[in-house]
Design a protein around this motif. Sequence first.
Motif, mmCIF file in Angstrom:
data_model
loop_
_atom_site.group_PDB
_atom_site.id
_atom_site.type_symbol
_atom_site.label_atom_id
_atom_site.label_comp_id
_atom_site.label_asym_id
_atom_site.label_seq_id
_atom_site.Cartn_x
_atom_site.Cartn_y
_atom_site.Cartn_z
ATOM 1 N N ILE A 55 -4.655 65.192 -47.381
ATOM 2 C CA ILE A 55 -3.473 64.526 -46.838
ATOM 3 C C ILE A 55 -3.842 63.711 -45.610
ATOM 4 N N GLU A 56 -4.671 64.267 -44.745
ATOM 5 C CA GLU A 56 -5.078 63.533 -43.539
ATOM 6 C C GLU A 56 -5.800 62.231 -43.909
ATOM 7 N N LYS A 57 -6.634 62.269 -44.940
ATOM 8 C CA LYS A 57 -7.316 61.046 -45.409
ATOM 9 C C LYS A 57 -6.305 60.060 -46.002
ATOM 10 N N LEU A 58 -5.358 60.589 -46.774
ATOM 11 C CA LEU A 58 -4.348 59.729 -47.400
ATOM 12 C C LEU A 58 -3.498 59.001 -46.368
ATOM 13 N N LYS A 59 -3.225 59.658 -45.255
ATOM 14 C CA LYS A 59 -2.348 59.075 -44.241
ATOM 15 C C LYS A 59 -2.917 57.776 -43.666
ATOM 16 N N MET A 60 -4.208 57.554 -43.847
ATOM 17 C CA MET A 60 -4.815 56.306 -43.375
ATOM 18 C C MET A 60 -4.558 55.148 -44.345
ATOM 19 N N GLU A 61 -4.175 55.473 -45.591
ATOM 20 C CA GLU A 61 -4.016 54.455 -46.624
ATOM 21 C C GLU A 61 -2.615 54.362 -47.224
ATOM 22 N N VAL A 62 -1.810 55.399 -47.018
ATOM 23 C CA VAL A 62 -0.517 55.501 -47.690
ATOM 24 C C VAL A 62 0.562 55.799 -46.655
ATOM 25 N N ASN A 63 1.733 55.224 -46.846
ATOM 26 C CA ASN A 63 2.883 55.537 -45.997
ATOM 27 C C ASN A 63 3.181 57.035 -46.126
ATOM 28 N N THR A 64 3.273 57.731 -45.015
ATOM 29 C CA THR A 64 3.486 59.181 -45.067
ATOM 30 C C THR A 64 4.801 59.563 -45.750
ATOM 31 N N ASP A 65 5.745 58.633 -45.827
ATOM 32 C CA ASP A 65 6.996 58.917 -46.541
ATOM 33 C C ASP A 65 6.756 59.137 -48.031
ATOM 34 N N ASN A 66 5.576 58.739 -48.521
ATOM 35 C CA ASN A 66 5.272 58.830 -49.952
ATOM 36 C C ASN A 66 4.298 59.959 -50.285
#
Length: 116
Positions: free
Chosen positions: A19-30
């Motif tokens: 999730i921490e890695k994703l937060k750099m590429e994806v809107n956290t609302d998603n």
Amino acid sequence: MQKPMFKEFMSDDEAVRAIEKLKMEVNTDNIYVITHDDGHTDRVADRTDANTVGIDETGFGVSIKNIFRNKGDELRAKLQELGFTEEEAEHLESQLDKGEVIVAVTEAPEGVSIKS
């Protein structure tokens, strides 16, 4: 509606790292985290600022129905509200029964993947 992407994790720490890695590429609302237990889901979501599947995603009617459903039915309904097919929701719910943590992303930009 774009099909959601997901990955199953055997530990909270793996899911948190992803999730921490994703937060750099994806809107956290998603970004959503789903486990078999609401308290467990909330703990992982709180560590990462990820979302849980709630009334905003399911709507009032489904949320009311979920009160009267067994846990498996409730989880499958939540997964379907995120955009998973009935078959995918059944598979994912069976993985949740085994204690896995599911990280799901809706509206992911092209080329993004969930990595642990």
